[in-house]
Motif scaffolding. Sequence first.
Motif, PDB file in Angstrom:
ATOM      1  N   ARG A 192      27.529 -15.388  -1.205  1.00  0.00           N
ATOM      2  CA  ARG A 192      27.555 -13.862  -1.292  1.00  0.00           C
ATOM      3  C   ARG A 192      26.615 -13.133  -2.234  1.00  0.00           C
ATOM      4  N   GLY A 193      25.591 -12.354  -1.480  1.00  0.00           N
ATOM      5  CA  GLY A 193      24.697 -11.740  -2.483  1.00  0.00           C
ATOM      6  C   GLY A 193      23.474 -12.327  -2.396  1.00  0.00           C
ATOM      7  N   THR A 194      23.156 -13.243  -1.825  1.00  0.00           N
ATOM      8  CA  THR A 194      21.883 -14.036  -1.722  1.00  0.00           C
ATOM      9  C   THR A 194      20.769 -13.036  -1.219  1.00  0.00           C
ATOM     10  N   HIS A 195      21.317 -12.146  -0.172  1.00  0.00           N
ATOM     11  CA  HIS A 195      20.211 -11.408   0.040  1.00  0.00           C
ATOM     12  C   HIS A 195      20.301  -9.946   0.038  1.00  0.00           C
ATOM     13  N   ASP A 196      19.528  -9.172  -0.196  1.00  0.00           N
ATOM     14  CA  ASP A 196      19.589  -7.683  -0.407  1.00  0.00           C
ATOM     15  C   ASP A 196      18.728  -7.236   0.893  1.00  0.00           C
ATOM     16  N   TYR A 197      19.845  -6.667   2.008  1.00  0.00           N
ATOM     17  CA  TYR A 197      18.922  -6.092   3.064  1.00  0.00           C
ATOM     18  C   TYR A 197      18.004  -5.235   2.914  1.00  0.00           C
ATOM     19  N   THR A 198      17.803  -4.224   1.743  1.00  0.00           N
ATOM     20  CA  THR A 198      16.884  -3.233   1.625  1.00  0.00           C
ATOM     21  C   THR A 198      15.458  -4.084   1.419  1.00  0.00           C
ATOM     22  N   LYS A 199      15.375  -5.089   0.814  1.00  0.00           N
ATOM     23  CA  LYS A 199      14.153  -5.899   0.674  1.00  0.00           C
ATOM     24  C   LYS A 199      13.650  -6.680   1.595  1.00  0.00           C
ATOM     25  N   PHE A 200      14.424  -6.589   2.638  1.00  0.00           N
ATOM     26  CA  PHE A 200      13.816  -7.420   4.154  1.00  0.00           C
ATOM     27  C   PHE A 200      12.640  -6.708   4.444  1.00  0.00           C
ATOM     28  N   ILE A 201      11.690  -7.270   5.163  1.00  0.00           N
ATOM     29  CA  ILE A 201      10.285  -6.934   5.361  1.00  0.00           C
ATOM     30  C   ILE A 201      10.105  -7.110   6.905  1.00  0.00           C
ATOM     31  N   LYS A 202       9.572  -5.970   7.356  1.00  0.00           N
ATOM     32  CA  LYS A 202       9.476  -5.911   8.927  1.00  0.00           C
ATOM     33  C   LYS A 202       8.002  -6.471   9.202  1.00  0.00           C
ATOM     34  N   PRO A 203       7.716  -7.302  10.317  1.00  0.00           N
ATOM     35  CA  PRO A 203       6.543  -7.891  10.693  1.00  0.00           C
ATOM     36  C   PRO A 203       5.267  -6.892  10.340  1.00  0.00           C
ATOM     37  N   SER A 204       5.560  -5.652  10.836  1.00  0.00           N
ATOM     38  CA  SER A 204       4.348  -4.722  10.607  1.00  0.00           C
ATOM     39  C   SER A 204       4.145  -4.453   9.222  1.00  0.00           C
ATOM     40  N   GLU A 205       5.097  -4.562   8.458  1.00  0.00           N
ATOM     41  CA  GLU A 205       4.807  -4.399   6.771  1.00  0.00           C
ATOM     42  C   GLU A 205       4.033  -5.636   6.426  1.00  0.00           C
ATOM     43  N   LEU A 206       4.459  -6.578   6.531  1.00  0.00           N
ATOM     44  CA  LEU A 206       3.838  -7.914   6.168  1.00  0.00           C
ATOM     45  C   LEU A 206       2.456  -7.898   6.779  1.00  0.00           C
ATOM     46  N   ALA A 207       2.209  -7.323   8.001  1.00  0.00           N
ATOM     47  CA  ALA A 207       0.926  -7.722   8.481  1.00  0.00           C
ATOM     48  C   ALA A 207      -0.125  -6.510   7.800  1.00  0.00           C
ATOM     49  N   ARG A 208       0.439  -5.545   7.204  1.00  0.00           N
ATOM     50  CA  ARG A 208      -0.367  -4.597   6.450  1.00  0.00           C
ATOM     51  C   ARG A 208      -0.742  -5.187   5.174  1.00  0.00           C
ATOM     52  N   MET A 209       0.291  -5.915   4.409  1.00  0.00           N
ATOM     53  CA  MET A 209      -0.030  -6.478   3.325  1.00  0.00           C
ATOM     54  C   MET A 209      -0.915  -7.555   3.123  1.00  0.00           C
ATOM     55  N   THR A 210      -1.018  -8.355   4.455  1.00  0.00           N
ATOM     56  CA  THR A 210      -1.988  -9.505   4.590  1.00  0.00           C
ATOM     57  C   THR A 210      -3.098  -8.813   4.915  1.00  0.00           C
ATOM     58  N   ARG A 211      -3.363  -7.738   5.741  1.00  0.00           N
ATOM     59  CA  ARG A 211      -4.688  -7.249   6.047  1.00  0.00           C
ATOM     60  C   ARG A 211      -5.291  -6.594   4.896  1.00  0.00           C
ATOM     61  N   THR A 212      -4.524  -6.117   3.725  1.00  0.00           N
ATOM     62  CA  THR A 212      -4.957  -5.395   2.672  1.00  0.00           C
ATOM     63  C   THR A 212      -5.428  -6.445   1.724  1.00  0.00           C
ATOM     64  N   ALA A 213      -4.877  -7.636   1.700  1.00  0.00           N
ATOM     65  CA  ALA A 213      -5.296  -8.898   0.845  1.00  0.00           C
ATOM     66  C   ALA A 213      -6.456  -9.533   1.323  1.00  0.00           C
ATOM     67  N   GLY A 214      -6.920  -9.427   2.698  1.00  0.00           N
ATOM     68  CA  GLY A 214      -8.059  -9.628   3.010  1.00  0.00           C
ATOM     69  C   GLY A 214      -7.883 -10.984   4.076  1.00  0.00           C
ATOM     70  N   LEU A 215      -6.734 -11.169   4.521  1.00  0.00           N
ATOM     71  CA  LEU A 215      -6.211 -12.289   5.296  1.00  0.00           C
ATOM     72  C   LEU A 215      -6.450 -11.931   6.949  1.00  0.00           C
ATOM     73  N   GLU A 216      -6.637 -12.866   7.635  1.00  0.00           N
ATOM     74  CA  GLU A 216      -6.539 -12.461   9.032  1.00  0.00           C
ATOM     75  C   GLU A 216      -5.226 -13.290   9.655  1.00  0.00           C
ATOM     76  N   THR A 217      -4.262 -12.383  10.529  1.00  0.00           N
ATOM     77  CA  THR A 217      -2.938 -13.097  10.893  1.00  0.00           C
ATOM     78  C   THR A 217      -3.707 -13.661  12.072  1.00  0.00           C
ATOM     79  N   ILE A 218      -3.050 -15.042  12.360  1.00  0.00           N
ATOM     80  CA  ILE A 218      -3.201 -15.854  13.243  1.00  0.00           C
ATOM     81  C   ILE A 218      -2.069 -15.950  14.212  1.00  0.00           C
ATOM     82  N   THR A 219      -1.096 -16.618  13.617  1.00  0.00           N
ATOM     83  CA  THR A 219       0.239 -16.309  14.395  1.00  0.00           C
ATOM     84  C   THR A 219       1.455 -15.840  13.557  1.00  0.00           C
TER      85      THR A 219
END
Length: 238
Positions: free
Chosen positions: A180-207
């Motif tokens: 119990r307490g392994t995860h904090d739901y507020t820190k979960f990340i939507k795919p759209s949010e991660l896509a924005r992070m990777t794009r900002t970092a100069g990465l191309e999302t393939i899959t």
Amino acid sequence: MTDTTTPLNADQAEIAKFSALAHKWWDKEGEFKPLHQINPLRLQFVADHAPLTATSAIDVGCGGGILSEALAQSGAQVTGIDLAEKSLKVAKLHLFESGQSVDYRCIAVEALAEEAPESFDVVTCMEMLEHVPSPASIVAACARLAKPGGWVFFSTLNRNPKAYALAVIGAEYLLGLLPRGTHDYTKFIKPSELARMTRTAGLETITVSGMSYNPLSGIAALSDDADVNYLVACRKPL
């Protein structure tokens, strides 16, 4: 020498939590049983995109080395980094049992990106982004570590009611698969949010691929459903 002027992108409570469980990393029937059961799928996802034989790979947030050893067994020259020293000690000790070769280091990914940019063909960061204060900083550092043309892989948890019900209420409280307490739901990340992070970092999302996991059968599979667990494969442009 450690740079004390830069705040460490780590949650000390998270480090303490995993340090307390460090001795159980390789207990395949213990708290990390789900990680052992999904690890072949994580490795398959990486290998389906990037060659591993005779390539340099780094496992960011390696913990006790479950994925690191699997990458090494597949022929990669592997570095594993984490900030939980107790977990790294367990990882190093397990090498004597497995016979694998992994270079484990206690260093922040941002610091290593400054020290050794564009050094790795493959960068993995699995089940870590949801445990740090600034996931975007981790993503940017992973991108810096990758060689031009290299691959960067992430896995994390989506943020929605279904993910909360299954990954927190179900896994931690009803089934007891995770402490119990392994995860904090507020820190979960939507795919759209991660896509924005990777794009900002100069990465191309393939899959982007969902990952289904049946805790009763222990079977994990890739799927089109990214509502809960999902994996992302990115490429760094040449």
